[in-house]
Design a protein around this motif. Structure first.
Motif, PDB file in Angstrom:
ATOM      1  N   VAL A   1       0.845  -1.193   0.000  1.00 23.64           N
ATOM      2  CA  VAL A   1       0.000   0.000   0.000  1.00 23.64           C
ATOM      3  C   VAL A   1       0.878   1.240   0.000  1.00 23.64           C
TER       4      VAL A   1
ATOM      5  N   LEU B   1      -3.160   0.334  -3.875  1.00 30.23           N
ATOM      6  CA  LEU B   1      -3.022  -0.987  -3.272  1.00 30.23           C
ATOM      7  C   LEU B   1      -2.752  -2.032  -4.347  1.00 30.23           C
TER       8      LEU B   1
ATOM      9  N   LEU C   1      -1.651   2.463   7.668  1.00 28.24           N
ATOM     10  CA  LEU C   1      -2.265   1.440   6.824  1.00 28.24           C
ATOM     11  C   LEU C   1      -1.412   0.178   6.755  1.00 28.24           C
TER      12      LEU C   1
ATOM     13  N   LEU D   1     -10.491   1.326   1.357  1.00 32.74           N
ATOM     14  CA  LEU D   1      -9.341   1.154   0.478  1.00 32.74           C
ATOM     15  C   LEU D   1      -9.711   0.989  -0.990  1.00 32.74           C
TER      16      LEU D   1
END
Length: 212
Positions: free
Chosen positions: A14, A37, A104, A123
């Motif tokens: 990420v 991501l 994250l 996300l």
């Protein structure tokens, strides 16, 4: 191949990057960040995604994860809210962005949190906080998986692609994700944010501090 070996081979990468100034109106503005991501994890419906989120949405996510996990794990901290956070201060922006990415990265290491619907919507969809909450609670005509799948993927494989972002908004009258032209800084303005912290005179007067 054992289950443990399969699990070890699954990766989740990420990035939090590309801060951009968004104006609510003449007097109020905020910064949002691109969350990219890449994963091969079976936990994710989409293996590649890109969305934009602001700091207050990160705060919402942490609160939801904390409530949903019933305090079974200790959540990492977000970078602290700074009442004097300035849209024109490159150092503050970079420090916050680094802190959000670290948050994250730590969240995504927890199998328990990976099962949380709010995390996946945060996300991998561009739904608002209210719609993410409603979707996670089953109060929408679409499921979490549908929300993730129906939001289009913005490519970010090159710098040129990175600055061609489209803002994805969920149509309030339908369950489909639509693309609209964003009110973002263009490529040269985005770069100028770090080269010239003062930006232009109008932004310097009207967008000094981030709105809540």
């Amino acid at each position: 191949m054992t289950e443990d070996t399969t699990t070890k081979q699954q990766t989740i990468s990420v990035w939090v990057r590309d801060p951009r100034i968004q104006k609510n109106d003449f007097w109020h503005a905020y910064i949002d960040y691109e969350i990219c991501l890449h994963t091969n994890s079976v936990c994710f419906t989409k293996k590649t995604s890109s969305v934009r989120r602001r700091y207050s949405e990160f705060v919402w996510l942490r609160q939801k994860l904390e409530a949903n996990s019933l305090l079974m794990i200790k959540l990492p901290e977000l970078p602290p809210k700074n009442p004097f956070f300035s849209l024109n201060n490159a150092r503050q922006i970079t420090e916050r962005m680094t802190g959000l990415q670290r948050f994250l990265e730590q969240i995504l290491q927890s199998p328990l949190l990976l099962s949380d619907s709010c995390l996946h919507l945060f996300l991998q969809s561009q739904l608002s906080v209210n719609k993410m909450e409603a979707c996670a609670e089953g109060r929408t005509p679409f499921s979490v998986s549908q929300a993730v799948q129906r939001c289009g993927l913005r490519r970010f494989h090159s710098d040129e692609d990175l600055h061609k972002n489209m803002s994805l908004n969920w149509d309030s009258d339908s369950s489909e994700c639509t693309e609209t032209e964003p009110s973002l800084l263009n490529k040269s303005q985005s770069a100028a944010l770090f080269r010239y912290p003062e930006l232009d005179q109008e932004d310097s007067r009207n967008c000094t501090c981030e709105s809540a």
